[in-house]
Design a protein around this motif. Structure first.
Motif, PDB file in Angstrom:
ATOM      1  N   LEU A  47       0.829  -1.211   0.000  1.00  0.00           N
ATOM      2  CA  LEU A  47       0.000   0.000   0.000  1.00  0.00           C
ATOM      3  C   LEU A  47       0.863   1.261   0.000  1.00  0.00           C
ATOM      4  O   LEU A  47       0.553   2.230  -0.694  1.00  0.00           O
ATOM      5  CB  LEU A  47      -0.949   0.017   1.192  1.00  0.00           C
ATOM      6  N   ALA A  48       1.929   1.258   0.780  1.00  0.00           N
ATOM      7  CA  ALA A  48       2.826   2.416   0.806  1.00  0.00           C
ATOM      8  C   ALA A  48       3.456   2.633  -0.568  1.00  0.00           C
ATOM      9  O   ALA A  48       3.573   3.771  -1.037  1.00  0.00           O
ATOM     10  CB  ALA A  48       3.904   2.222   1.873  1.00  0.00           C
ATOM     11  N   GLY A  49       3.839   1.563  -1.255  1.00  0.00           N
ATOM     12  CA  GLY A  49       4.406   1.679  -2.589  1.00  0.00           C
ATOM     13  C   GLY A  49       3.408   2.231  -3.584  1.00  0.00           C
ATOM     14  O   GLY A  49       3.739   3.100  -4.404  1.00  0.00           O
ATOM     15  N   VAL A  50       2.177   1.756  -3.522  1.00  0.00           N
ATOM     16  CA  VAL A  50       1.136   2.245  -4.428  1.00  0.00           C
ATOM     17  C   VAL A  50       0.871   3.727  -4.186  1.00  0.00           C
ATOM     18  O   VAL A  50       0.762   4.520  -5.123  1.00  0.00           O
ATOM     19  CB  VAL A  50      -0.155   1.405  -4.270  1.00  0.00           C
ATOM     20  N   VAL A  53       3.805   5.867  -5.603  1.00  0.00           N
ATOM     21  CA  VAL A  53       3.761   5.983  -7.066  1.00  0.00           C
ATOM     22  C   VAL A  53       2.650   6.947  -7.476  1.00  0.00           C
ATOM     23  O   VAL A  53       2.839   7.809  -8.336  1.00  0.00           O
ATOM     24  CB  VAL A  53       3.563   4.591  -7.711  1.00  0.00           C
ATOM     25  N   TRP A  54       1.484   6.839  -6.861  1.00  0.00           N
ATOM     26  CA  TRP A  54       0.359   7.710  -7.182  1.00  0.00           C
ATOM     27  C   TRP A  54       0.698   9.176  -6.882  1.00  0.00           C
ATOM     28  O   TRP A  54       0.448  10.054  -7.688  1.00  0.00           O
ATOM     29  CB  TRP A  54      -0.870   7.264  -6.398  1.00  0.00           C
ATOM     30  N   ALA A  55       1.278   9.433  -5.707  1.00  0.00           N
ATOM     31  CA  ALA A  55       1.607  10.808  -5.317  1.00  0.00           C
ATOM     32  C   ALA A  55       2.693  11.397  -6.216  1.00  0.00           C
ATOM     33  O   ALA A  55       2.628  12.565  -6.596  1.00  0.00           O
ATOM     34  CB  ALA A  55       2.038  10.849  -3.857  1.00  0.00           C
ATOM     35  N   SER A  56       3.696  10.608  -6.570  1.00  0.00           N
ATOM     36  CA  SER A  56       4.759  11.141  -7.433  1.00  0.00           C
ATOM     37  C   SER A  56       4.244  11.402  -8.845  1.00  0.00           C
ATOM     38  O   SER A  56       4.649  12.361  -9.490  1.00  0.00           O
ATOM     39  CB  SER A  56       5.964  10.205  -7.452  1.00  0.00           C
ATOM     40  N   GLU A  57       3.335  10.590  -9.355  1.00  0.00           N
ATOM     41  CA  GLU A  57       2.711  10.845 -10.651  1.00  0.00           C
ATOM     42  C   GLU A  57       1.878  12.125 -10.605  1.00  0.00           C
ATOM     43  O   GLU A  57       1.906  12.929 -11.517  1.00  0.00           O
ATOM     44  CB  GLU A  57       1.810   9.679 -11.060  1.00  0.00           C
ATOM     45  N   LEU A  58       1.149  12.299  -9.530  1.00  0.00           N
ATOM     46  CA  LEU A  58       0.310  13.487  -9.377  1.00  0.00           C
ATOM     47  C   LEU A  58       1.168  14.751  -9.330  1.00  0.00           C
ATOM     48  O   LEU A  58       0.853  15.749  -9.962  1.00  0.00           O
ATOM     49  CB  LEU A  58      -0.531  13.364  -8.101  1.00  0.00           C
ATOM     50  N   ALA A  59       2.268  14.697  -8.606  1.00  0.00           N
ATOM     51  CA  ALA A  59       3.157  15.862  -8.500  1.00  0.00           C
ATOM     52  C   ALA A  59       3.897  16.119  -9.810  1.00  0.00           C
ATOM     53  O   ALA A  59       4.153  17.262 -10.169  1.00  0.00           O
ATOM     54  CB  ALA A  59       4.160  15.653  -7.371  1.00  0.00           C
TER      55      ALA A  59
END
Length: 190
Positions: A47-50, A53-59
């Motif tokens: 979950l932490a990995g997902v 990845v989601w937060a870095s894509e958003l940023a």
């Protein structure tokens, strides 16, 4: 020893058999605490990995905002003539926190009467930008003038009948492809 039972009665088991069955039922239904802890840690890591990845894509997908400057366009004090180098208008910033580099700035005039569009730049052929200080940017506190570039008569002589008493031109600006807020209506050039 197992006794016979009649219909509806539970079979009788010995104490050893009952204990063995209880242990088997416990073992079949339960997960050991070690395995449960390992599963919880694994789920947390996934979950932490997902989320990472989601937060870095958003940023990383943020687009550049453009400029927060707001401009004002007004008629230039000098009258237009039948020549092709008339000063048409003055532009200034109402709010100018950014200096805008000319290579990323597009100033466009649209003459609705003739249906023609003119792109303005420093030393432009159709539409020219005059600066107080000739440099590579439009400073936030600088007033610039828009003039005919010498190859086209955008606004004829004021009061000559062809354009009436004034020439109406719509101004729009973009910086790095993003619109700049400002005078969006038509400016009457006399």
């Amino acid at each position: 020893m197992i006794s016979k039972c009649t219909l509806g009665e539970a079979p009788l088991y010995t104490d050893g058999q009952v204990n063995k069955m209880k242990n088997e039922m416990k073992n079949d239904e339960a997960v050991s605490p070690v395995i449960a802890t390992i599963l919880m840690v694994a789920i947390t890591v996934v979950l932490a990995g997902v989320l990472y990845v989601w937060a870095s894509e958003l940023a990383g997908n943020q687009t550049e905002a453009g400029s927060l400057n707001q401009y004002k366009a007004e008629d230039h004090p000098s009258a237009t003539t039948s020549g092709m180098t008339d000063n048409l208008m003055r532009l200034s910033f109402v709010n100018g926190p950014d200096d805008l580099t000319w290579s990323f700035l597009t100033i466009t005039l649209f003459d609705e009467e003739d249906g023609k569009t003119y792109k303005c730049s420093p030393n432009g052929a159709d539409c020219s930008v005059g600066e107080e200080t000739a440099d590579t940017y439009w400073a936030g506190d600088e007033v610039i003038s828009i003039a005919e570039g010498g190859s086209t008569d955008i606004c004829g002589e004021a009061g000559s009948g062809g354009e009436g008493s004034s020439c109406e031109v719509k101004v729009s600006m973009q910086y790095k492809g993003k619109p700049i807020a400002g005078t969006s209506g038509i400016v009457a050039v006399a």
